[in-house]
Design a protein around this motif. Structure first.
Motif, PDB file in Angstrom:
ATOM      1  N   ASP A  61       0.816  -1.212   0.000  1.00  0.00           N
ATOM      2  CA  ASP A  61       0.000   0.000   0.000  1.00  0.00           C
ATOM      3  C   ASP A  61       0.850   1.262   0.000  1.00  0.00           C
ATOM      4  N   ARG A  62       2.141   1.129  -0.304  1.00  0.00           N
ATOM      5  CA  ARG A  62       2.986   2.309  -0.366  1.00  0.00           C
ATOM      6  C   ARG A  62       2.422   3.298  -1.384  1.00  0.00           C
ATOM      7  N   LYS A  63       2.445   4.577  -1.017  1.00  0.00           N
ATOM      8  CA  LYS A  63       1.914   5.637  -1.861  1.00  0.00           C
ATOM      9  C   LYS A  63       3.036   6.524  -2.360  1.00  0.00           C
ATOM     10  N   GLY A  64       2.895   6.958  -3.596  1.00  0.00           N
ATOM     11  CA  GLY A  64       3.873   7.867  -4.157  1.00  0.00           C
ATOM     12  C   GLY A  64       3.792   9.236  -3.514  1.00  0.00           C
ATOM     13  N   VAL A  65       4.934   9.822  -3.209  1.00  0.00           N
ATOM     14  CA  VAL A  65       5.011  11.141  -2.595  1.00  0.00           C
ATOM     15  C   VAL A  65       5.525  12.172  -3.597  1.00  0.00           C
ATOM     16  N   SER A  66       6.601  11.816  -4.278  1.00  0.00           N
ATOM     17  CA  SER A  66       7.217  12.755  -5.197  1.00  0.00           C
ATOM     18  C   SER A  66       8.093  11.994  -6.177  1.00  0.00           C
ATOM     19  N   CYS A  67       8.369  12.623  -7.300  1.00  0.00           N
ATOM     20  CA  CYS A  67       9.216  12.003  -8.315  1.00  0.00           C
ATOM     21  C   CYS A  67      10.003  13.090  -9.040  1.00  0.00           C
ATOM     22  N   ILE A  68      11.215  12.735  -9.478  1.00  0.00           N
ATOM     23  CA  ILE A  68      12.047  13.685 -10.224  1.00  0.00           C
ATOM     24  C   ILE A  68      12.622  12.962 -11.428  1.00  0.00           C
ATOM     25  N   SER A  69      12.632  13.635 -12.564  1.00  0.00           N
ATOM     26  CA  SER A  69      13.160  13.051 -13.786  1.00  0.00           C
ATOM     27  C   SER A  69      14.679  12.905 -13.699  1.00  0.00           C
ATOM     28  N   SER A  70      15.233  12.185 -14.640  1.00  0.00           N
ATOM     29  CA  SER A  70      16.668  11.869 -14.590  1.00  0.00           C
ATOM     30  C   SER A  70      17.544  13.120 -14.587  1.00  0.00           C
ATOM     31  N   TYR A 112       9.655   5.834   4.684  1.00  0.00           N
ATOM     32  CA  TYR A 112       9.877   6.457   3.382  1.00  0.00           C
ATOM     33  C   TYR A 112      10.878   5.628   2.583  1.00  0.00           C
ATOM     34  N   TYR A 113      10.499   5.335   1.351  1.00  0.00           N
ATOM     35  CA  TYR A 113      11.329   4.554   0.450  1.00  0.00           C
ATOM     36  C   TYR A 113      11.668   5.383  -0.784  1.00  0.00           C
ATOM     37  N   CYS A 114      12.878   5.245  -1.264  1.00  0.00           N
ATOM     38  CA  CYS A 114      13.158   5.766  -2.600  1.00  0.00           C
ATOM     39  C   CYS A 114      13.184   4.596  -3.575  1.00  0.00           C
ATOM     40  N   ALA A 115      12.924   4.922  -4.821  1.00  0.00           N
ATOM     41  CA  ALA A 115      12.854   3.898  -5.856  1.00  0.00           C
ATOM     42  C   ALA A 115      13.312   4.483  -7.177  1.00  0.00           C
ATOM     43  N   SER A 116      13.968   3.668  -7.955  1.00  0.00           N
ATOM     44  CA  SER A 116      14.363   4.091  -9.297  1.00  0.00           C
ATOM     45  C   SER A 116      13.379   3.522 -10.313  1.00  0.00           C
ATOM     46  N   PHE A 117      13.043   4.325 -11.291  1.00  0.00           N
ATOM     47  CA  PHE A 117      12.171   3.883 -12.372  1.00  0.00           C
ATOM     48  C   PHE A 117      13.010   3.317 -13.513  1.00  0.00           C
ATOM     49  N   ASN A 118      12.341   2.657 -14.438  1.00  0.00           N
ATOM     50  CA  ASN A 118      13.048   2.102 -15.592  1.00  0.00           C
ATOM     51  C   ASN A 118      13.027   3.071 -16.774  1.00  0.00           C
ATOM     52  N   THR A 119      12.696   4.316 -16.515  1.00  0.00           N
ATOM     53  CA  THR A 119      12.645   5.342 -17.542  1.00  0.00           C
ATOM     54  C   THR A 119      13.288   6.630 -17.015  1.00  0.00           C
TER      55      THR A 119
END
Length: 124
Positions: free
Chosen positions: A47-56, A97-104
């Motif tokens: 049930d982890r929810k996204g908080v924020s994201c930043i492009s490469s 709080y978790y960080c995660a890398s996307f495949n894009t």
């Protein structure tokens, strides 16, 4: 994919600030978008929810409505690190709080790698 390690969590009073860091062990971090997610107390990790994201390249960011104006995401690709500055913290921000890398390179892809998480507790 990178191995991600979060740090900077802790106990803070309401209204206080924390800065989370997400460090990568691989030099490829700069090619991918990085997101911050949180798991609220009593909730399953699924049930982890996204908080924020930043492009490469750091030229695009997004935030969930509940943190807009209070949290700021940034990155330093030379240091292989992404940050989440959290101000005006509220008890509802208490979570792992978790960080995660996307495949894009942008934030529209799938999560490819997770960190181990860091606990943030907002309480008086």
């Amino acid at each position: 994919q990178s191995q991600l390690v979060e740090s900077g969590g802790g106990l803070v009073q309401p209204g206080g600030s924390l800065r989370l860091s997400c460090a990568a062990s691989s030099l490829t971090l700069g090619q991918y978008a990085i997101g911050w997610f949180r798991q609220a107390p009593g909730k399953d990790w699924k049930d982890r929810k996204g908080v924020s994201c930043i492009s490469s390249r750091g030229d695009s960011t997004n935030y969930v409505d509940s943190v807009k104006g209070r949290f700021t995401i940034s990155r330093d690709n030379a240091k292989n690190t992404v940050y989440l500055q959290m101000n005006s913290l509220k008890p509802d921000d208490t979570a792992i709080y978790y960080c995660a890398s996307f495949n894009t390179a942008d934030c529209s892809g799938l999560v490819a790698s997770w960190g181990q998480g860091t606990q943030v507790t907002v309480s008086s």
